[in-house]
Design an enzyme around this catalytic site. Structure first.
Site, PDB file in Angstrom:
ATOM      1  N   ARG A 109      33.148   3.108 -10.135  1.00 31.36           N
ATOM      2  CA  ARG A 109      31.880   2.406 -10.182  1.00 31.36           C
ATOM      3  C   ARG A 109      31.704   1.479  -8.948  1.00 31.36           C
ATOM      4  O   ARG A 109      32.528   0.866  -8.417  1.00 31.36           O
ATOM      5  CB  ARG A 109      31.807   1.621 -11.548  1.00 31.36           C
ATOM      6  CG  ARG A 109      30.267   1.123 -11.899  1.00 31.36           C
ATOM      7  CD  ARG A 109      29.488   2.276 -12.134  1.00 31.36           C
ATOM      8  NE  ARG A 109      28.095   1.477 -12.832  1.00 31.36           N
ATOM      9  CZ  ARG A 109      27.111   2.119 -12.678  1.00 31.36           C
ATOM     10  NH1 ARG A 109      26.872   3.381 -12.136  1.00 31.36           N
ATOM     11  NH2 ARG A 109      26.091   1.678 -13.399  1.00 31.36           N
ATOM     12  N   THR A 382      21.740  12.031 -12.553  1.00 28.09           N
ATOM     13  CA  THR A 382      23.294  11.686 -12.515  1.00 28.09           C
ATOM     14  C   THR A 382      23.841  13.332 -12.491  1.00 28.09           C
ATOM     15  O   THR A 382      22.998  14.293 -13.011  1.00 28.09           O
ATOM     16  CB  THR A 382      23.514  10.964 -13.676  1.00 28.09           C
ATOM     17  OG1 THR A 382      23.145   9.806 -13.576  1.00 28.09           O
ATOM     18  CG2 THR A 382      25.054  10.732 -13.850  1.00 28.09           C
ATOM     19  N   ASN A 402      22.414   7.089  -9.556  1.00 22.05           N
ATOM     20  CA  ASN A 402      21.339   6.302 -10.351  1.00 22.05           C
ATOM     21  C   ASN A 402      19.979   7.176 -10.742  1.00 22.05           C
ATOM     22  O   ASN A 402      20.014   8.139 -10.973  1.00 22.05           O
ATOM     23  CB  ASN A 402      21.009   4.942 -10.227  1.00 22.05           C
ATOM     24  CG  ASN A 402      20.327   4.006 -11.360  1.00 22.05           C
ATOM     25  OD1 ASN A 402      20.713   4.470 -12.415  1.00 22.05           O
ATOM     26  ND2 ASN A 402      19.490   3.008 -11.109  1.00 22.05           N
ATOM     27  N   GLU A 421      22.063   1.319  -7.816  1.00 24.48           N
ATOM     28  CA  GLU A 421      22.626   1.022  -8.927  1.00 24.48           C
ATOM     29  C   GLU A 421      22.453  -0.543  -9.363  1.00 24.48           C
ATOM     30  O   GLU A 421      22.847  -1.012 -10.262  1.00 24.48           O
ATOM     31  CB  GLU A 421      24.133   1.247  -8.934  1.00 24.48           C
ATOM     32  CG  GLU A 421      24.686   2.703  -8.818  1.00 24.48           C
ATOM     33  CD  GLU A 421      24.286   3.505 -10.225  1.00 24.48           C
ATOM     34  OE1 GLU A 421      23.773   3.047 -11.128  1.00 24.48           O
ATOM     35  OE2 GLU A 421      24.751   4.539 -10.240  1.00 24.48           O
ATOM     36  N   SER A 453      27.276   0.853 -17.164  1.00 16.77           N
ATOM     37  CA  SER A 453      27.019   2.198 -17.022  1.00 16.77           C
ATOM     38  C   SER A 453      26.943   2.691 -18.282  1.00 16.77           C
ATOM     39  O   SER A 453      27.698   2.373 -19.378  1.00 16.77           O
ATOM     40  CB  SER A 453      27.924   3.137 -16.236  1.00 16.77           C
ATOM     41  OG  SER A 453      27.570   4.290 -16.204  1.00 16.77           O
ATOM     42  N   SER A 454      26.024   4.099 -18.443  1.00 13.90           N
ATOM     43  CA  SER A 454      26.083   4.662 -19.702  1.00 13.90           C
ATOM     44  C   SER A 454      26.902   5.923 -19.686  1.00 13.90           C
ATOM     45  O   SER A 454      27.025   6.911 -20.584  1.00 13.90           O
ATOM     46  CB  SER A 454      24.682   5.298 -19.890  1.00 13.90           C
ATOM     47  OG  SER A 454      23.757   4.058 -20.198  1.00 13.90           O
TER      48      SER A 454
END
Length: 571
Positions: A109, A382, A402, A421, A453-454
């Site tokens: 990330r 994404t 993003n 992001e 984050s998802s």
């Protein structure tokens, strides 16, 4: 109407004192070794672009494994699908390493630069400044994908980076025909692209987006990938590329430094695991919120016999479970290197028991903890791909820049499109980001911190079948992956899981977004009478799934039919 007491809140106070951190910075031995003792003998790859899928198979044919193939797929997507992912962004990977029977989570990330200043993301009246949060160099976190690709090659792959990155380098140098989604994304962001000369040079010709049939070349990104292939981390995070990145960012008003880049580190963390109806789900820990939310939802649903319920009752329980999980998402989750989270509590079946008791059998529960927000619809920019190789290694990777085309800012001389992001931080506490998600101090920006984050790359191990699954989709990633897991457990094949109709609730705004065809008119009417507000949306994430039926030892791979340019392939 009188509602049941909030026993979940009472239980929270009791458990907070005894809960501790969950994810550790190392891989964990698998608890399903016996189930995965066999080998499929062939491979399956599903990604959002046929060129990327074929790149993965090319590397497998040269003696690579699933992790080498993942490098080829991710780097090729950086070239052919820049609207969704790339080496200017980051990824999260949930993996199974067959040789050591280990579950591994790789966190590549992005991180905040050391000079992060929250004031840069505020308007004079204190409201979020969406331009600095989403466009230009201030919106960009330090990229993690290049380091992540190097990490996969060094620790899990069989081939050198010069081989695994070769398809992407060739595609960037020789050119490819952009698909309709990339062309549409460039047209959508044309005005922003024109703000920066290097962005315009990469994406526009005479000020216009490419047209169908054009050959698009990206020689600067090819050179950047060549340096990465030759020198590894130092080919991106120091030397020529790093200097060009910092010079370009600072010239355009950003605040990166060479130390920000050289200090970036990949993290390995223990994945989250949850048992549901005889299936083990291995999924992403923080700084992903996805795995926690999925585990929490499944723990709540485990108290119901879903097979005996009609569609209205099933949907009601799933929505209410989503609502409660997203509330906790907003309150507690962040980067585990910076904040202590009550994960033992959130993942506890006893906590789920308390949440379950607050669900009314025939009424929707209003999301009234916080004032309703009016976030924008979540974007789909994404990407996710899934791989199983002949030896049984498995990779689920979700990668992102993003929003559509990230920051739209390309660093001069590198071909690198930077992410945006920084908007995934809670830049203004309890104010929605571009996906309508709220956040607390746990996800406030700090130097070197990873934004929440998802992304929810997941493995699902059942008595007879295994799935590698994930999806893009902003905040809807979590619920799309959840519904894909439930469809797989219900017996769906890869094509059925990828095509499964979707719905989503994220606590705030208090609306159920629904894909056309997900509910028949009678179900929609019944849910409306229960107090739900339904809103149809057209765009959803593009799920990519590989399923291994261990009874027949056959693989099944499917790319989401919502995007015809994807490819799920077995060979």
């Amino acid at each position: 109407m009188r509602f049941a007491p909030r026993w979940d809140v009472l239980l929270l106070g009791f458990l907070l004192g005894t809960s501790g951190a969950f994810a550790a910075d190392n891989p964990t031995p698998s608890t399903h070794e016996a189930q995965l003792a066999q080998r499929p003998g062939h491979a399956g790859i599903a990604s959002a672009n046929a060129l990327a899928t074929e790149a993965g198979f090319e590397v497998l044919s040269k003696g690579g494994n699933a992790f080498d193939a993942a490098i080829a797929v991710a780097s090729t997507l950086s070239v052919v699908e820049p609207e969704s992912s790339g080496i200017g962004g980051g990824f999260m990977a949930t993996m199974y390493v067959a040789s050591g029977h280990r579950d591994v989570f790789v966190d590549a990330r992005e991180t905040a630069p050391a000079a992060i200043n929250p004031k840069d993301y505020l308007n004079p009246d204190g409201t979020p400044n969406r331009d600095t949060a989403l466009k230009g160099p201030l919106s960009a976190g330090i990229p993690g994908e290049p380091a992540g690709l190097v990490w996969l090659a060094k620790h899990y792959g069989k081939l050198p980076l010069t081989v695994s990155l070769a398809p992407a380098i060739r595609t960037a140098r020789d050119g490819f025909k952009p698909d309709s989604r990339l062309i549409g994304s460039i047209q959508e962001e044309r005005e922003n692209i024109q703000r920066w000369p290097a962005s315009a040079a990469k994406f526009l010709t005479n000020g216009n987006a490419p047209i169908a049939g054009d050959i698009w070349r990206d020689p600067e990104q090819a050179h950047t990938l060549e340096l990465l292939a030759q020198y590894g981390d130092s080919g991106f995070y120091s030397g020529e590329t790093a200097q060009k990145l910092v010079d370009a960012v600072r010239a355009a008003g950003g605040n990166w430094t060479l130390k920000d880049l050289s200090s970036y580190r990949v993290r390995e963390r223990a994945p989250i695991t949850v048992d549901y109806r005889g299936y083990k789900i291995i999924t992403a820990p923080p700084p992903s919120s996805g795995g926690v939310a999925i585990a929490e939802i499944l723990n709540i649903l485990s108290g119901f016999d879903m097979s005996k319920l009609d569609q209205v009752q099933r949907t009601h329980l799933v929505i209410e479970s989503m609502r409660r999980a997203f509330r906790d998402h907003n309150d507690y989750l962040g980067d585990p290197d910076f904040v202590k989270m009550p994960l033992d509590m959130l993942l506890s079946p006893y906590y789920a028991d308390g949440l379950r008791q607050t669900i009314l059998p025939d009424k929707a529960t209003p999301s009234s903890m916080l004032a309703p927000s009016s976030g924008q619809d979540p974007g789909m920019h994404t990407t996710h791909f899934s791989i199983i190789d002949a030896d049984g290694n498995m990779v689920a990777i979700t990668s992102t820049v993003n929003y559509v085309l990230g920051s739209t800012f390309v660093a001069q001389g590198t071909g690198v499109l930077l992410n945006d992001e920084m908007d995934d931080f809670a830049l203004v506490p309890n104010k929605p980001n571009v996906y309508g998600l709220l956040g607390s101090k746990a996800n406030a920006p700090e130097p070197g911190k990873r934004m929440l984050s998802s992304m929810s790359p997941s493995l699902v191990i059942g008595p007879d079948r295994t799935a590698v699954i994930g999806s893009p989709g902003g905040s809807t990633i979590i619920t799309q992956v959840l519904e894909g897991i439930l469809a797989f457990i219900d017996g769906g094949d890869a094509h059925q899981v990828a095509a499964h109709k979707r719905f989503h609730h994220q606590y705030m705004p208090d609306v159920v977004t629904v894909e056309a065809g997900a509910f028949d008119p009678a179900t929609s009417d019944a849910l409306t009478r229960m107090g739900y507000t339904l809103k149809t949306r057209d765009s959803w994430g593009f799920m990519n799934v590989v399923i291994w039926d261990r009874r027949t030892n056959k693989l099944d791979a499917a790319s989401d039919p919502r995007r015809p340019d994807g490819l799920g392939k077995v060979q």
